[in-house]
Design an enzyme around this catalytic site. Structure first.
Site, PDB file in Angstrom:
ATOM      1  CB  SER A 181       6.460   0.615  10.544  1.00  0.00           C
ATOM      2  OG  SER A 181       6.226  -0.743  10.259  1.00  0.00           O
ATOM      3  CE  LYS A 182      -1.398  -1.874   6.433  1.00  0.00           C
ATOM      4  NZ  LYS A 182      -2.625  -1.100   6.391  1.00  0.00           N
ATOM      5  NE  ARG A 183       7.969  -4.549   9.726  1.00  0.00           N
ATOM      6  CZ  ARG A 183       9.162  -4.321  10.239  1.00  0.00           C
ATOM      7  NH1 ARG A 183       9.616  -5.062  11.231  1.00  0.00           N
ATOM      8  NH2 ARG A 183       9.926  -3.356   9.763  1.00  0.00           N
ATOM      9  CG  ASP A 216      -5.112   1.438   6.497  1.00  0.00           C
ATOM     10  OD1 ASP A 216      -5.795   0.679   5.783  1.00  0.00           O
ATOM     11  OD2 ASP A 216      -4.012   1.113   6.984  1.00  0.00           O
ATOM     12  CE1 TYR A 243       1.161   1.251   4.206  1.00  0.00           C
ATOM     13  CE2 TYR A 243       1.847  -1.004   3.822  1.00  0.00           C
ATOM     14  CZ  TYR A 243       1.950   0.166   4.522  1.00  0.00           C
ATOM     15  OH  TYR A 243       2.868   0.265   5.513  1.00  0.00           O
TER      16      TYR A 243
END
Ligand code: GLU
Length: 481
Positions: A252-254, A262, A14
């Site tokens: 971070s997406k993590r 989103d 993304y």
């Protein structure tokens, strides 16, 4: 010279917010300078590619309003703009470097390299390729190529001296060549690495300014060696500091930090996100905080960029969003709020326009709408203590008599509109000698079950309708004992 900038994402998922910021600055700079903004897809690392990610990049760029003048889906004179579709472009350039001694064929097996890596690790050194294949005789290279042996082409980095480049933000950046590895330029699958493709494509596409994250700051000297080897003029580099989530870690997406998509799904407005992101590392050098994309296109400049990492503050974004919500016209707000209202309350049970009017000035983010209105669909349980309010001078006892007093008044209302309700209720309060708050506060609690609601007692009674209002009122009176 016409400015040409590019945003060059890899399709690995993304569009994260750091990436969006790079895209935004790259776009703004091109617009400000009357130049061209190019989208290039860097998909040479095909193992990391995520299906559908390229389409997501297009749609995110479009959603953000960052129109590109050239790109895979819009065309242009310098295409193709997807690196995997340019695969035949790179090898001839790599061969040129082999001829001039700036690169060489390498036939080392994975086993040999793994062993060398393990050895480096055992000895606590960072692994560097040992130039094993650099001195291979020409005839042997020819023979192995003809035999179809797999090979890569490596950059031949000098073992001595220094390499460097000038960054617009960080100034002169230099490293000892002895610390640099002979990176692979062309991989065994025939595709270039990022290290090579970025140089070739920036040159062939006439890119004048490269903006990207500081993670490339330390490799840029090596890229500059390639420009020198070709005798090309390198672009101007602007490396952008990382966006942090807090003092200690990167966004971070993590860790569940939201992506641009989103945020849109949560009901943040793209205008608010863009405005907020623009200020993550750039400052207009004034107190001004609000900028439309158009205004940013006019005033963005490299001088306003900040070298230190910026912190992504979700509360600040929410504050921006609330401001942008209030600035919407009612019709704009209603159009955006309606789907959320329908989800929470259904299509035709309530006067959704009226609810939207009550919500307009108090909605920070659209996804908060359901929790603000769900009491209309279902009466929440509440404790009688909720009737206690110091400033309103109410408590459960006062509430009991206020509610008993107002019930017949409401029952007598025939035309159930806010205006009529208002007049009847206010008349009754005046006659009772109680304070407004001593009736209106308990009434609102009794029919909403909540300490805070969009709209007051009259609006909520109107929205619920007569039957439901009286039903809730009776229940609440009974609960008071
Ligand atoms: N493909 C690289 C990335 O996604 C781009 C780096 C650059 O802009 O040169 O990080």
């Amino acid at each position: 010279m016409q400015v040409r900038t590019r945003f060059a994402p890899s399709p690995t998922g993304y569009l994260h917010l750091g990436g969006l910021r790079t895209a935004l600055y790259t776009y703004l700079f091109a617009r400000k300078e009357g130049g061209k903004f190019i989208l290039r897809i860097e998909d040479t690392d095909q193992e990391r590619e995520v299906p559908g990610a390229i389409e997501k990049i297009y749609s995110s760029m479009r959603a953000a309003g960052l129109t590109y003048d050239e790109g895979p889906d819009v065309g242009g004179d310098y295409g193709p703009y997807i690196q995997s579709q340019r695969r035949d472009t790179y090898l001839p350039f790599a061969k040129k470097l082999v001829e001039s001694g700036h690169a060489y064929y390498c036939f080392c097996t994975k086993e040999r390299l793994d062993e060398a890596r393990a050895e480096a690790e055992r000895e606590g050194r960072t692994f560097k390729y040992d130039k094993h294949c650099l001195h291979m005789p020409k005839e042997e290279i020819q023979r192995r190529l003809e035999a179809g042996e797999p090979y890569v082409i490596r950059q031949n980095v000098p073992t001595e001296g220094r390499a460097g480049f000038d960054d617009v933000l960080y100034g002169r950046v230099e490293v000892d060549c002895s610390t640099l590895d002979d990176n692979v330029l062309i991989k065994a699958d025939g595709l270039p690495t990022y290290n090579f493709a970025n140089v070739i494509d920036d040159h062939l596409m006439g890119i004048t300014h490269v903006m990207r994250g500081t993670e490339y700051l330390s490799s840029a000297p090596k890229y500059n060696l390639l420009y020198e080897a070709f005798g090309w003029q390198p672009p101007l580099y602007v490396h952008l500091p990382v966006v942090m989530r807090d003092q200690t870690r990167k966004l971070s997406k993590r860790y569940g930090d939201p992506s641009f998509e989103d945020l849109l799904e949560m009901g943040y407005l793209k205008e608010a996100i863009i405005n907020f992101i623009a200020l993550l590392g750039w400052s207009p050098r004034s107190e001004r905080e609000f900028f439309t994309l158009k205004e940013l296109e006019e005033c963005f400049d490299l001088e306003g960029l900040n070298k230190s990492p910026s912190i992504f503050d979700m509360d600040k974004l929410t504050w921006f969003n609330a401001e942008y919500m209030r600035k919407l016209s009612f019709e704009e707000f209603y159009e955006k709020a309606r789907p959320w209202l329908v989800r929470a309350l259904g299509e035709d049970k309530f006067d959704l326009r009226r609810i939207a009017e009550l919500l307009h000035n108090r909605t920070e983010v659209l996804n908060r709408i359901p929790e603000m209105v769900d009491f209309l669909a279902q009466m929440p349980q509440f404790e009688n203590e909720l009737y206690t309010h110091k400033k309103m001078k109410t408590n459960p006892d006062i509430a009991r008599s206020a509610l008993n007093g107002i019930r017949p008044v409401l029952e007598g209302v025939e035309e159930w509109t806010e205006a009529v309700l208002h007049d009847r209720v206010m008349e009754a309060i005046a006659q009772s000698g109680m304070k407004n708050g001593q009736v209106l506060w308990p009434l609102r609690i009794a029919i909403s079950g909540k300490a805070s609601t969009p709209g007051g007692a009259i609006e909520i009674a109107y929205l619920l309708g007569k039957e439901e209002t009286l039903r809730r009122l009776d229940q609440s009176i009974a609960n008071l004992g």
